[in-house]
Design an enzyme around this catalytic site. Structure first.
Site, mmCIF file in Angstrom:
data_model
loop_
_atom_site.group_PDB
_atom_site.id
_atom_site.type_symbol
_atom_site.label_atom_id
_atom_site.label_comp_id
_atom_site.label_asym_id
_atom_site.label_seq_id
_atom_site.Cartn_x
_atom_site.Cartn_y
_atom_site.Cartn_z
ATOM 1 N N ASN A 95 4.844 13.770 8.767
ATOM 2 C CA ASN A 95 4.998 12.984 7.553
ATOM 3 C C ASN A 95 5.983 11.824 7.652
ATOM 4 O OD1 ASN A 95 5.103 12.555 4.533
ATOM 5 N ND2 ASN A 95 7.142 13.430 4.816
ATOM 6 N N SER A 148 -2.491 6.845 4.930
ATOM 7 C CA SER A 148 -2.301 6.112 3.684
ATOM 8 C C SER A 148 -3.609 5.425 3.342
ATOM 9 C CB SER A 148 -1.202 5.054 3.824
ATOM 10 O OG SER A 148 -1.179 4.174 2.717
ATOM 11 N N TYR A 161 2.331 -1.991 8.091
ATOM 12 C CA TYR A 161 2.085 -0.665 7.528
ATOM 13 C C TYR A 161 0.599 -0.347 7.562
ATOM 14 C CZ TYR A 161 2.602 3.311 4.346
ATOM 15 O OH TYR A 161 2.590 4.570 3.784
ATOM 16 N N LYS A 165 -1.235 2.729 9.699
ATOM 17 C CA LYS A 165 -1.955 3.825 9.064
ATOM 18 C C LYS A 165 -3.427 3.863 9.471
ATOM 19 C CE LYS A 165 1.664 5.494 7.082
ATOM 20 N NZ LYS A 165 2.237 6.772 7.533
#
Length: 267
Positions: A95, A148, A161, A165
């Site tokens: 995580n 995500s 990001y 992901k």
């Protein structure tokens, strides 16, 4: 925050990286409520201590280890310490992550791009590899990687990001195939707009500051713009993400591997 027990994790142990953050904390509480021992890995020792204190109410074994997921030796030592203390790890919630800066593609800083990839991709790899080695030796288990919705449909102003992901989802699909012969299931969760919490507040403030055509300059207006983009017209809760992780770890998901669970309210 009160978690409601639904799955039988009694006598099992989950290891959670980024366990002191909002989603990690909610997941730790969910698994503790279902009877699982909890191992928390994070860099923030003070917050880890807070989480461990909260978990005392559930009367389950808890351990904390300071761990930088970008350092494979750190990860290996944390796993070794957890196994020494608990005997085995059954579940791993991979995580830990970093959201990165918010900037248009032509202005995105290279150093931050590298940092995001180092934590969200290389760090995920280090934890996944250590988890796979341990679970293979102990007869199997389940891993859930934190992806995500940014890795499903890239949002504006989040280049690094989003890239990281998308990579996590690909890692999940390949690892699921590689590890299936060893009775190890590997899945991912992909939350979209989750809150309240640090990441939600940070996201609305930083999107407002970019000056793009997509969002207003006022973070409060950005909040409403984002919520209005969700068909269910609300944020997802931290507990709803934890519920998704718990399902994918549970025996109810025993024939599910290589799957990315989109937690988006229909986005």
């Amino acid at each position: 925050m009160t978690a409601k027990a639904s799955y039988d994790f009694a006598g099992k142990t989950i290891l959670i990286t980024g366990g002191a953050g909002d989603i990690g904390r909610a997941t730790a509480q969910r698994f503790a409520a279902d009877g699982s021992g909890v191992v928390i890995l994070d860099l923030n020792e003070a917050k880890m201590a807070e989480v461990a204190h909260e978990l005392e109410a559930y009367k389950i074994p808890v351990a904390t280890f300071r761990c930088n997921v970008t350092d494979p030796d750190d990860v290996a030592q944390a796993f070794s310490g957890a196994v020494e203390q608990f005997g085995r790890i059954d579940y791993v919630f991979n995580n830990a992550g970093y959201q990165g800066v918010f900037a248009k593609t032509d202005q995105y800083p290279e150093e931050d791009f590298k940092k995001v990839i180092d934590i969200n991709v290389v760090g995920v790899f280090h934890v996944l590899k250590a988890a796979a080695q341990h679970l293979r030796n102990s007869g199997g288990g389940a891993i859930v990687n934190m992806a995500s919705h940014a890795g499903v449909a890239g949002p504006p102003n989040m280049l690094a990001y989003s890239a990281s992901k998308f990579a996590v989802i690909g890692i999940t699909q390949t690892a699921a195939k590689d590890l299936a012969p060893y009775h190890i299931r590997v899945n991912a969760v992909s939350p979209a707009l989750i809150g309240p919490g640090m990441m939600w507040t940070r996201q609305t403030e930083l999107q407002a500051g970019v000056g793009s055509q997509y969002f207003d300059a006022d973070p409060k207006v950005v909040e409403q713009q984002m919520i209005n983009s969700v068909p269910m017209r609300r944020l997802g809760s931290l507990e709803e993400v934890a519920n998704g992780v718990a399902f994918l770890m549970s025996e109810e998901a025993s024939y599910i591997t290589g799957f990315n669970l989109d937690l988006t309210g229909g986005l």
